[in-house]
Design a protein around this motif. Structure first.
Motif, mmCIF file in Angstrom:
data_model
loop_
_atom_site.group_PDB
_atom_site.id
_atom_site.type_symbol
_atom_site.label_atom_id
_atom_site.label_comp_id
_atom_site.label_asym_id
_atom_site.label_seq_id
_atom_site.Cartn_x
_atom_site.Cartn_y
_atom_site.Cartn_z
ATOM 1 N N GLN A 54 5.237 12.079 6.247
ATOM 2 C CA GLN A 54 4.878 10.993 5.333
ATOM 3 C C GLN A 54 4.806 9.657 6.076
ATOM 4 O OE1 GLN A 54 4.049 11.445 2.039
ATOM 5 N NE2 GLN A 54 3.339 9.353 2.236
ATOM 6 N N THR B 31 1.688 9.634 8.226
ATOM 7 C CA THR B 31 0.510 9.487 7.374
ATOM 8 C C THR B 31 0.343 8.026 6.965
ATOM 9 O OG1 THR B 31 0.760 11.732 6.539
ATOM 10 C CG2 THR B 31 -0.565 10.224 5.217
ATOM 11 N N ASN B 32 1.439 7.400 6.580
ATOM 12 C CA ASN B 32 1.385 5.980 6.189
ATOM 13 C C ASN B 32 0.964 5.103 7.363
ATOM 14 O OD1 ASN B 32 2.130 6.567 3.566
ATOM 15 N ND2 ASN B 32 4.295 6.175 3.923
ATOM 16 N N LYS C 168 -2.739 5.509 7.863
ATOM 17 C CA LYS C 168 -3.477 4.793 6.813
ATOM 18 C C LYS C 168 -3.499 3.306 7.114
ATOM 19 C CE LYS C 168 -2.632 7.861 2.879
ATOM 20 N NZ LYS C 168 -1.927 8.018 1.594
#
Length: 84
Positions: free
Chosen positions: A69, A72-73, A76
C-alpha cells in the motif's frame, strides 16, 4: 502404483490396525491412560503450534499488505508530480 501394490498396502494397513487394536486391548488401565494422556498432550501441542503459525502468517501478510500500500501510494504521488 499398480493395483497389486495398492492392495498390498491395504492389507498391510488392515493388519497394522488389527495389531494395534489387539495390543491396546492387552494394555493395563494405567498404560491405556498414559496413551490417552500422550495423545491429548500431543493434540494440545499441535493446536498451540498451529495457532502460532497462524499468527505469524497473519503478521507477515499484514506487513506485506502495508508495504504494498505504501509503495502504491508513493508511485501514485510520483505519477501525479510528473503529470503536473
Amino acid at each position: 502404483m499398480n493395483n497389486k501394490g495398492k492392495g498390498l498396502l491395504a492389507v498391510l494397513g488392515a493388519a497394522a490396525g488389527a495389531f494395534a487394536l489387539w495390543k491396546y486391548k492387552k494394555m493395563t488401565p494405567e498404560e491405556k491412560q498414559r496413551l490417552k494422556n500422550k495423545a491429548t498432550d500431543t493434540g494440545r501441542r499441535i493446536r498451540e503450534k498451529a495457532g502460532e503459525v497462524e499468527n505469524t502468517i497473519s503478521e507477515k501478510y499484514n506487513q506485506l499488505k502495508n508495504t504494498a500500500q505504501r509503495e502504491t501510494n508513493q508511485l501514485k504521488n510520483k505519477a501525479e508530480d510528473i503529470a503536473s
